[in-house]
Design a protein around this motif. Sequence first.
Motif, PDB file in Angstrom:
ATOM      1  N   GLU A 165       0.576  15.231   8.387  1.00 21.12           N
ATOM      2  CA  GLU A 165       0.979  16.125   8.953  1.00 21.12           C
ATOM      3  C   GLU A 165       1.421  17.005   8.395  1.00 21.12           C
ATOM      4  O   GLU A 165       2.893  17.140   7.674  1.00 21.12           O
ATOM      5  CB  GLU A 165       1.466  14.920   9.955  1.00 21.12           C
ATOM      6  N   ALA A 166       1.569  18.657   9.043  1.00 16.43           N
ATOM      7  CA  ALA A 166       1.564  19.355   9.180  1.00 16.43           C
ATOM      8  C   ALA A 166       3.344  19.567   9.131  1.00 16.43           C
ATOM      9  O   ALA A 166       3.527  19.400   9.705  1.00 16.43           O
ATOM     10  CB  ALA A 166       1.471  20.938   9.295  1.00 16.43           C
ATOM     11  N   GLY A 167       3.765  19.842   7.847  1.00 17.30           N
ATOM     12  CA  GLY A 167       5.035  19.796   7.709  1.00 17.30           C
ATOM     13  C   GLY A 167       5.928  18.310   8.176  1.00 17.30           C
ATOM     14  O   GLY A 167       7.526  19.376   8.175  1.00 17.30           O
ATOM     15  N   LYS A 168       5.319  17.605   7.619  1.00 17.40           N
ATOM     16  CA  LYS A 168       6.103  16.644   7.947  1.00 17.40           C
ATOM     17  C   LYS A 168       6.749  15.806   6.896  1.00 17.40           C
ATOM     18  O   LYS A 168       5.570  15.025   6.257  1.00 17.40           O
ATOM     19  CB  LYS A 168       5.554  15.777   8.942  1.00 17.40           C
ATOM     20  N   PRO A 169       7.473  15.349   6.266  1.00 16.44           N
ATOM     21  CA  PRO A 169       7.555  13.961   5.342  1.00 16.44           C
ATOM     22  C   PRO A 169       6.947  12.977   5.497  1.00 16.44           C
ATOM     23  O   PRO A 169       7.331  12.233   6.336  1.00 16.44           O
ATOM     24  CB  PRO A 169       8.432  13.951   4.638  1.00 16.44           C
ATOM     25  N   LEU A 170       6.301  12.594   4.118  1.00 15.56           N
ATOM     26  CA  LEU A 170       5.577  11.146   4.768  1.00 15.56           C
ATOM     27  C   LEU A 170       6.863   9.630   3.838  1.00 15.56           C
ATOM     28  O   LEU A 170       7.311  10.542   2.633  1.00 15.56           O
ATOM     29  CB  LEU A 170       4.435  11.330   4.034  1.00 15.56           C
ATOM     30  N   ALA A 171       6.801   8.940   4.657  1.00 21.71           N
ATOM     31  CA  ALA A 171       7.511   8.108   3.966  1.00 21.71           C
ATOM     32  C   ALA A 171       6.493   6.390   4.198  1.00 21.71           C
ATOM     33  O   ALA A 171       6.586   5.936   5.539  1.00 21.71           O
ATOM     34  CB  ALA A 171       8.992   7.400   5.329  1.00 21.71           C
ATOM     35  N   VAL A 172       6.254   6.257   3.196  1.00 19.52           N
ATOM     36  CA  VAL A 172       5.230   4.984   3.011  1.00 19.52           C
ATOM     37  C   VAL A 172       5.698   3.677   2.236  1.00 19.52           C
ATOM     38  O   VAL A 172       5.767   4.220   1.185  1.00 19.52           O
ATOM     39  CB  VAL A 172       4.119   6.132   2.028  1.00 19.52           C
ATOM     40  N   VAL A 173       5.218   3.102   2.873  1.00 21.00           N
ATOM     41  CA  VAL A 173       5.391   1.730   2.263  1.00 21.00           C
ATOM     42  C   VAL A 173       4.274   0.219   1.950  1.00 21.00           C
ATOM     43  O   VAL A 173       3.258   1.299   2.681  1.00 21.00           O
ATOM     44  CB  VAL A 173       6.640   1.110   3.376  1.00 21.00           C
ATOM     45  N   LEU A 174       4.547   0.068   0.713  1.00 17.69           N
ATOM     46  CA  LEU A 174       2.967  -0.357   0.244  1.00 17.69           C
ATOM     47  C   LEU A 174       3.467  -1.954   0.182  1.00 17.69           C
ATOM     48  O   LEU A 174       4.153  -2.498   0.144  1.00 17.69           O
ATOM     49  CB  LEU A 174       2.583  -0.383  -1.162  1.00 17.69           C
ATOM     50  N   LYS A 175       2.776  -2.616   0.358  1.00 16.44           N
ATOM     51  CA  LYS A 175       2.285  -4.122   0.618  1.00 16.44           C
ATOM     52  C   LYS A 175       1.854  -4.759  -1.237  1.00 16.44           C
ATOM     53  O   LYS A 175       1.297  -4.420  -1.017  1.00 16.44           O
ATOM     54  CB  LYS A 175       1.407  -4.841   1.505  1.00 16.44           C
ATOM     55  N   GLU A 176       2.551  -5.612  -1.594  1.00 16.69           N
ATOM     56  CA  GLU A 176       2.355  -5.766  -2.764  1.00 16.69           C
ATOM     57  C   GLU A 176       0.941  -6.561  -2.552  1.00 16.69           C
ATOM     58  O   GLU A 176       1.134  -7.467  -1.510  1.00 16.69           O
ATOM     59  CB  GLU A 176       4.106  -6.563  -3.260  1.00 16.69           C
ATOM     60  N   LYS A 177       0.513  -6.299  -3.844  1.00 15.95           N
ATOM     61  CA  LYS A 177      -0.641  -7.355  -3.962  1.00 15.95           C
ATOM     62  C   LYS A 177       0.391  -9.106  -4.638  1.00 15.95           C
ATOM     63  O   LYS A 177       1.324  -8.894  -4.451  1.00 15.95           O
ATOM     64  CB  LYS A 177      -1.376  -7.063  -5.699  1.00 15.95           C
ATOM     65  N   ILE A 178      -0.443  -9.764  -4.565  1.00 17.28           N
ATOM     66  CA  ILE A 178       0.127 -11.108  -4.852  1.00 17.28           C
ATOM     67  C   ILE A 178       0.243 -11.131  -6.879  1.00 17.28           C
ATOM     68  O   ILE A 178      -0.596 -11.179  -7.226  1.00 17.28           O
ATOM     69  CB  ILE A 178      -0.807 -12.275  -4.226  1.00 17.28           C
TER      70      ILE A 178
END
Length: 1014
Positions: free
Chosen positions: A99-112
């Motif tokens: 999204e323009a001008g909006k910082p992303l805060a991404v959380v990843l899910k661990e594989k096993i």
Amino acid sequence: MFETKTHPTLSIRRKSQFLLLLLFFFVGVTSSIAQGTQEVKGTVADSKGQPAIGVTVTIKGTNTKTLTDQSGAFSIKAPPSATLTFSAINFEPIDVAAEAGKPLAVVLKEKIAQLNEVVMVGYGRSSRKNLSSAVTSVKPEDLNRGAITDVGQLLQGKVPGLNVSTSGDPNRPSAVVLRGASTLNSSQSPFYVIDGVPGADISVIAPDDIASIDVLKDAAATAIYGNRAANGVIMVTTKRGRKGQSIVGYSGYIGLEKVSNELEMMNADELRAFITANGQSLSPNDEKGANTNWQKAVQSNSAISHNHNLSFNGGGEHSTYSASLNYVDKQGVLLKSSLKRFIARLAMEQFAFNDKVRFGLNLTNSRSDAQNVPQRNTVLLQMVSYLPVSPEKNPDGTFFENFQKTGYFNPLPLIEYGQDDTKYNNLIGSFNTQVKLPFGLTYDLNLSYQQGNSLHGEYYGSYYSNYNSANFYNNPDPPLVHTLLNFGTNGSALRNTYQSTNKILETFLTWDKKFGSHTLNAVLGYSYQDNIVGEGFQTTSTNFPVDNVSYNNLSLSNPYAITSYRINFGSPGIYQETRLISDFVRLNYNYKDKYLVQGSLRRDGSSVFGSDKQWGYFPAVGAAWRINQEGFMQGQKLFSDLKLRASYGQVGNSTGFNAYTAQIISGTLGSFYYNGTTVNAYGPTQAANPDLQWEKTATTNIGLDFTILQGRLNGSIDVYNKNTTGMIYSYKVDPMLVPNGNIIANGGSMKNKGIELMLSGTPVRTQKFNWTASLNLSHNNNEITSLTNPLFPGGDSVRLTQPEGQGQTGSTLQILKSGRPLGQFFTLKYAGKNDQGVSQYYDKSGKPTTTPAIGADYYYVGSPQPKLLLGFTNTLRYNNFDLNIFFRGAFGNKIFNATRADLFRPSTAQFTNILKDVASESVQDVNAYRYSSRFIEDGSYVRLDNATLGYNFKSFSQYVRSLRIYASVNNAFVITNYKGIDPEINQGGIAPGIDAANFYPRTRTFLFGVNASF
């Protein structure tokens, strides 16, 4: 025929529409261009809230990508409406709309993690899910924390089956034993492989430079290293740069160390009261009205340690680099002991021909300056036995001494007037080339060179000449027996310098191919190694005009003026040259990630062994069944992974004995009187044995790996049976056949059986709070099954370990015996006291006696082998805080407290100091101190080994990627019933579990540190 005309209004309208469309087109293009130049920023974290480093961020549908940095941040030019794909090897991929001008805060899910973790194996790597062998991996964040300079201590309590015992001495390496001792030889430590270089010196690696450690435990994993793998293999991988990143990192700490415990000896007032109450008296040569704590006298109030590591990592499109500088300064708590070490490391990779060819260059140089306590073990002995009624110094400032008593010395001048220093320089250089060929083939060529240099010096000033008439015995570590020392006249010096070199060429071809549901991985290789140790010289001298030149100018000495003095040129067996030539092959087969089969064979040829037995073969097979991949498991939700493993293999041992053990050696055989002069006799001192061959260790291993509760809990169980045959040992032989009456041959056998359990999981996971825990337990049963050779007599029962405390001459503590564990305690059995208050011991018929016979009235009275080892780690994270708590323990082992026995002397308290709890003993008990079962104690303990509290700054500065500060305490407390200084007594060698007045005090460390990246 009709004529068509265009209406003028319509024409104008069409032109307007055309201009409008054209305007929209240009606006769209301009907007698109503008959008393409905008930056999309954000951060990526794992489910624990920790930065996810090295995650690939890709604009979906394009080849434009970037990587997250050390703080998990990224920046990429993309249209605001673009979709970004986040992917990494240990995480589930995810698409996120920008999204323009909006910082992303991404959380990843661990594989096993248990399944996708990459594990280093011999001459390659594998994912954990495809392993059919027993391998334990330890990541940097899981290694032990503290003022640690030894890799063994980093792993203490982290790997099931790995028994690590450490000393407080900064210059003593840890004793490391994996799955029980496999041999009677001195070499019981695992074989180290650093970045693919076999046999590398582990002291060249700074703890901050470690990327991972993989411990190969069963023969299916270790057999690829053949005759060097009987004690297990530890593979260390150092950090590497990443393409597209440039990171500067710093980590450092400063620590304060204090002695954590001391022996409770009587102070001067307590000793005087005890002696007076029992009608004894102190000699006026000792009683000077002082009250000296000799343990504190030889210790520093505190020791400072500090460590600094500066690293540079990065890479371009076709190259990567990693460099680091490490400096550590670790002071010992005993006076004059310290370690300073500087390590420089450089690792470079260059890719060519569309990344089909990779060139790698690795250089590491470690330089250490080790300051040792002069006559260390004698100082440790004297600091507890010297009388507290004597002062440190006389009124005139000279050291107090009483040379009228033999073997009795003030420990302070031992330190003051002695010097014992060693400088080490270790270099490892390796060059490797990897070429990706057609048809799934990869060719590797590895060249490495190792060089180690030592420069050692000892100087004992003219003061030491006073000891020559007072019977100065050294106090060696068990099982060695003490010897009488002479310090020459007017100072004595020893100087030696030795160099070792190791040249290795290894080349191997790897084939990776997939045929439908079938996957093959094959390795075929060749190895050549030439090793030289002990290239150098030694000399000694005496009779110096002054002491202040120390060992630095031997030309000032005049040893020839002392007719009885003999220059010592060192041991005749120091120089050794060996050669090892090997061929190896390994095949891995995988069917649908369900059925896994592995087989390997190594053929080793070594110059160490007899001329008829220089070649050996070391096979191994392993298989695994991933049960959760079966159709009947698809409906269940309990197991995310369930794998059954089984393996069998043979490995060998070619270390722990001389390179020329199998050859005839001649030397001096005493002297004889001939024609009025004394002539040295010369002849064979060692017999040749052309049939001397490898010690072989065969291991059977059955294991089960599992992951349940959707990855919240994973673990493994391993059961193993390890059997060593053909142990190399010295046997008696008829002197008519062999002049020296001994021959070194294969004969004995030893077995280890055990079970290991490892569990790790996340009991609590919320948005702000996370608790992860890891528990490992291991049990091992060690037994010597044979010590005999059918061709040579003797060897079935060998008494050893003779500390030789006062009045204990000839008394041994342990025995090598078939059917018994290594280190079996074999001594007198305590039977209480008789009516006169004198200690009694059972004779061989079971009757109490006050005059037992040494050896004849001995009993089997315990084992130093622990029945259970424990490691328990807890990590709690709340927002930016993290707390790590690590417990470690050992249970069921016995310790022979010979130190306590030697200080348990109520009848001779006027001559040497005694323990406080001897106050209730009778001075009539002249037998109280005898080595016996009375001084065998339970060595079980639980230790809070480390507690670390840290804080992670999320956005400290635009110039700082990440910043973490932490405070830590090591050895916070120990729970034990052991009455010695500390229950962590050496578990290595053939005399484990002996506390013989040689224990360097352990410390409690308070440490503050910082980790930062820029």
